[in-house]
Design an enzyme around this catalytic site. Structure first.
Site, mmCIF file in Angstrom:
data_model
loop_
_atom_site.group_PDB
_atom_site.id
_atom_site.type_symbol
_atom_site.label_atom_id
_atom_site.label_comp_id
_atom_site.label_asym_id
_atom_site.label_seq_id
_atom_site.Cartn_x
_atom_site.Cartn_y
_atom_site.Cartn_z
ATOM 1 N N HIS A 27 0.843 -1.204 0.000
ATOM 2 C CA HIS A 27 0.000 0.000 0.000
ATOM 3 C C HIS A 27 0.878 1.254 0.000
ATOM 4 O O HIS A 27 0.573 2.237 -0.682
ATOM 5 C CB HIS A 27 -0.900 0.021 1.245
ATOM 6 C CG HIS A 27 -1.895 -1.093 1.299
ATOM 7 N ND1 HIS A 27 -1.813 -2.121 2.209
ATOM 8 C CD2 HIS A 27 -2.999 -1.337 0.561
ATOM 9 C CE1 HIS A 27 -2.828 -2.944 2.034
ATOM 10 N NE2 HIS A 27 -3.563 -2.497 1.039
ATOM 11 N N GLN B 89 -18.218 -7.376 -0.547
ATOM 12 C CA GLN B 89 -17.323 -8.208 -1.351
ATOM 13 C C GLN B 89 -16.896 -9.481 -0.622
ATOM 14 O O GLN B 89 -16.057 -10.225 -1.122
ATOM 15 C CB GLN B 89 -16.116 -7.402 -1.832
ATOM 16 C CG GLN B 89 -15.116 -6.992 -0.752
ATOM 17 C CD GLN B 89 -14.067 -6.027 -1.301
ATOM 18 O OE1 GLN B 89 -14.321 -4.856 -1.550
ATOM 19 N NE2 GLN B 89 -12.857 -6.525 -1.496
HETATM 20 O O1 PAF Z 1 -8.158 -4.285 -2.955
HETATM 21 C C1 PAF Z 1 -8.834 -3.893 -1.983
HETATM 22 O O2 PAF Z 1 -8.306 -3.588 -0.922
HETATM 23 C C2 PAF Z 1 -10.343 -3.819 -2.115
HETATM 24 O O3 PAF Z 1 -10.836 -4.839 -2.904
HETATM 25 C C3 PAF Z 1 -10.839 -2.443 -2.607
HETATM 26 C C4 PAF Z 1 -10.339 -2.135 -4.007
HETATM 27 C C5 PAF Z 1 -10.368 -1.357 -1.661
HETATM 28 C C6 PAF Z 1 -12.356 -2.428 -2.641
HETATM 29 O O4 PAF Z 1 -12.894 -2.682 -1.382
#
Ligand code: PAF
Length: 276
Positions: free
Chosen positions: A37, A61
């Site tokens: 990140h 998700q």
């Molecule tokens: O990759 C992630 O951390 C997640 O899938 C995202 C893109 C922030 C969507 O919740």
């Protein structure tokens, strides 16, 4: 660094920046931030005057039997990392602010969402596309940065942006790896030491297959053999695909992606390499 929880306040903040002509880079995340990140934030810093990060563990998700409740949420450490990396705004909405009661609209990127990871995680990419579109509508970034580790996610988001004419540039960023080759992931924290020791074999197996296979079938067969041989691992899939359509490749050529998902213990890990 501003920490903002209210979507309307976040929209007002970025509106002010836009009004001053300040280019905005956005890094959407679910927190538990790591060096991968940080590399996205640095990439954004290099191109954009302002950088916003979101931390939102998106319930839509996750499948009903997945790790939503135990997903790591070390918010104080995440905020420290963002501050250190020079982030201007950290957007951290509550689930009810993103999905008020009665929310019933979803985005489905057909064809790309139900293959590979989507075949084993029904609804996952619908949740990803929906939340990313919502975040884009709130933040209105010029550029948005996504890691190539979640390669299918990157392809789904690019397609959504193209199909819906969204005014944002999607920037895919290289996978950041541990010194032993394991792709950085927030879920690596779930691995117990014996499984952590096995996990780098995923990248080693994919790299060997990408180098060694002479035909598309040969590459995939070698990847499956190497990954299936990892002790205590269960291979979900290995596939050699077109980098834009995710269609299975019939012949080997540079630029194809070799993708895999492997479960080690209870932890599902994904990784990919490019055919060079
Ligand atoms: O990759 C992630 O951390 C997640 O899938 C995202 C893109 C922030 C969507 O919740």
């Amino acid at each position: 660094m501003r920490i903002v929880r209210d979507p309307a306040e976040m929209a007002r903040l970025t509106e002010r920046w836009r009004g001053r002509g300040e280019r905005l880079g956005f890094v959407p995340t679910m927190g538990a931030l790591h060096a991968g990140h940080a590399s996205l934030i640095r990439r954004a810093r290099a191109s954009d005057r302002r950088v916003a990060v979101s931390i939102f563990v998106n319930p839509t998700q996750f499948g009903p039997k997945e790790d939503l409740s135990r997903y790591p949420r070390p918010f104080a450490a995440d905020a420290r990392l963002c501050r250190k990396e020079g982030v201007d705004a950290l957007f951290h909405p509550a689930p009810a602010a993103m999905y008020p009661p009665g929310s019933s609209t979803f985005v489905v990127v057909e064809g790309l969402s139900d293959v590979l990871c989507g075949a084993n995680r029904p609804g996952h990419f619908r949740g990803v596309a929906t939340v990313v579109l919502k975040l884009f509508n709130i933040v209105r970034p010029d550029d948005a940065y996504f890691g190539e580790k979640d390669y299918q996610q990157l392809v789904v988001i690019r397609r959504m942006v193209r199909d819906l004419d969204l005014p944002v540039r999607i920037v895919g960023c290289p996978i950041v790896r541990e010194p032993d080759g394991l792709a950085m992931s927030s879920r690596n924290a779930y691995l117990r030491p014996s499984h952590r020791a096995l996990a780098p074999l995923i990248h080693a197996g994919l790299s060997a297959a990408a180098r060694g296979g002479r035909s598309a079938g040969g590459v995939v067969a070698m990847a499956r053999r190497r990954l299936a041989a990892i002790p205590e691992a269960e291979l979900d899939y290995a596939a050699l695909v077109d980098p834009d359509t995710l269609a299975p490749a019939r012949t080997v050529r540079p630029g194809l992606r070799l993708l895999a998902a492997v479960r080690i213990g209870r932890t599902r890990l994904i990784d990919n390499v490019i055919i060079s």
